[in-house]
Structures are given as C-alpha cells and as structure tokens.
Design an enzyme around this catalytic site. Structure first.
Site, PDB file in Angstrom:
ATOM      1  CG  ASP A  36      35.044  42.342  47.151  1.00  0.00           C
ATOM      2  OD1 ASP A  36      33.991  42.266  47.774  1.00  0.00           O
ATOM      3  OD2 ASP A  36      35.629  41.342  46.690  1.00  0.00           O
ATOM      4  CE1 TYR A  94      43.228  37.939  48.345  1.00  0.00           C
ATOM      5  CE2 TYR A  94      44.872  39.598  48.912  1.00  0.00           C
ATOM      6  CZ  TYR A  94      44.461  38.541  48.116  1.00  0.00           C
ATOM      7  OH  TYR A  94      45.276  38.083  47.107  1.00  0.00           O
ATOM      8  CG  PHE A 145      45.321  39.742  42.782  1.00  0.00           C
ATOM      9  CD1 PHE A 145      44.621  38.545  42.888  1.00  0.00           C
ATOM     10  CD2 PHE A 145      44.977  40.615  41.757  1.00  0.00           C
ATOM     11  CE1 PHE A 145      43.613  38.210  41.984  1.00  0.00           C
ATOM     12  CE2 PHE A 145      43.974  40.294  40.839  1.00  0.00           C
ATOM     13  CZ  PHE A 145      43.300  39.092  40.962  1.00  0.00           C
ATOM     14  CG  HIS A 194      39.894  35.240  39.352  1.00  0.00           C
ATOM     15  ND1 HIS A 194      40.444  34.706  40.497  1.00  0.00           N
ATOM     16  CD2 HIS A 194      39.729  36.563  39.584  1.00  0.00           C
ATOM     17  CE1 HIS A 194      40.605  35.672  41.383  1.00  0.00           C
ATOM     18  NE2 HIS A 194      40.186  36.813  40.852  1.00  0.00           N
TER      19      HIS A 194
END
Length: 228
Positions: free
Chosen positions: A64, A66, A77, A189
């Site tokens: 989801d 920031y 990102f 990740h």
C-alpha cells in the site's frame, strides 16, 4: 476518485460496475472526508495514467502507499520530487543501492520515479490508498480485487513483459502470471528488514533489460536523474 481513461478504461472498466467497487468507492470517499488519506485523491490512479497498458514493459508491485506526510503520489516505492535525499524511504534507498551495484546507476538526490513509469514500468501498489500513519488501513476493502484485474489485463498482452515481485505479498501474485511471453523475477523485499535476505544481489534490473533486449524490446533506462 479520478476517472481512468485510455486503454486501461477498456481493459478494466467493467470493474467499476461490480458490487465490490461500489462498496470500495463509498469506503474511500468516506475515508477522504474524515481522515488524512494518501496519496492525494487526484493521484490514486497515477500508475495507470503514466503507463498506458500498451506501453507496459515491466511491473513492480508494492503493497500500500507510503503513509507519512507528503510522500505517496500513486506510484509504488516512489515519493514526491521535493522529498529531501535524507528522507527517501529506506526501501527505495536499498533499490538504488541494488541499481548501483547491478547497472552502475548513480544514486540520485530524489526518490521521484516518474521516469520509470514513462519508460513503461507499471508501478502498481496492490492497495491504492492508506490512512495517514496507519499502514495497511485500507487493505481488505476491495482494492486488491481491482489491482488483480489490472494484473490480469497485463497478462493478456502478448509482448515481452517482466514482473519484479519483491517480498511475500508480491510473490503471491506469481500464480496469476502464466503468459509464456512474460518473465517473473522474485526476490526478498527491499526493506531494511529483508534486503539482505535476497534482494541485494538479485540483479533484477539487468535481468529485465536482458530479457527485453533478447525478445526485441527496447531496454528500460533505469537511471533516475538528480533534480536538486
């Protein structure tokens, strides 16, 4: 929520008529009226606005947006262009480190990844909104169904496309990808908690470009330039 246009509207427009989307729309509208929600409502569909379906070469899946002030703008990102270098989120800093090691890209002074979107990288979060300072607060309200429809639309494109799936939630989407013209790359990740468990050294950026080039597509220019 803003409208979707162009070839994405043709590909996923049916979703807007489904009962789950009516519930999602109502939920999101209410959330924006009561709380601080990210990204700004006009930016919710930026991933689709900036990367038409017919131009998708790669897909980078996030979870989801920031959830801190003045970061999210609708691309996984990525942060807004005026976020200072010292404030670039740790996951993106690690992505830059891997890019530097993999392709020799210099580490820029910003975290604004719009260029990637314009290069054909679909920077899709699986959930497109979030309540301020409350990660995962909008999960399970229907966004996942909508973004699965986006992934299915990409899946119907028969040209070379690379999926870069980082972390467990992204990797879970791999089972949806069966098109033999597409390449699935998986890794840990890039967050500080897991980057050393297989994200660093994954070389996904060079692997993506090698795959695209070998199959007759232009490689992606991954260098994000300095803007400050």
């Amino acid at each position: 929520m803003p409208a979707i246009n162009g070839d994405w509207l043709e590909a996923v427009g049916e979703e807007f008529q489904k009962p789950y989307y009516a519930e999602l729309y109502k939920f999101v509208k209410e959330e924006y009226s009561k709380y601080v929600i990210y990204p700004p409502s006009g930016d919710i569909f930026n991933a689709l606005h900036l990367t038409p379906l017919k131009k998708v070469k790669a897909v980078i899946l996030g979870q989801d947006p920031y959830h801190n002030e003045h970061q999210a703008h609708g691309l996984s990102f990525s942060v807004m262009p005026d976020v200072a270098k010292k404030d670039i989120p740790p996951s993106l800093q690690n992505i830059y480190k891997e890019l530097n090691e993999d392709l020799g890209c210099y580490i820029p002074d910003n975290g604004y990844l719009k260029k990637w979107a314009e290069e054909g990288v679909l920077m899709l979060n699986t959930v497109l909104t979030v309540r301020a300072h409350s990660p995962a607060s909008h999960q399970g309200h229907g966004w996942e169904k909508f973004t699965d429809a986006v992934i299915r639309a990409v899946e119907t494109e028969d040209r070379p496309i690379v999926y870069m799936l980082w972390g467990r939630p992204a990797k879970m989407k791999a089972s949806m990808i069966k098109n033999p013209n597409h390449l699935v790359l998986t890794a840990a990740h890039p967050s500080p908690l897991s980057a050393y468990k297989g994200f660093f050294g994954c070389r996904h950026f060079s692997k993506a470009n090698q795959f695209l080039t070998e199959h007759g597509s232009e490689p992606i220019d991954w260098q994000i330039e300095n803007i400050h």
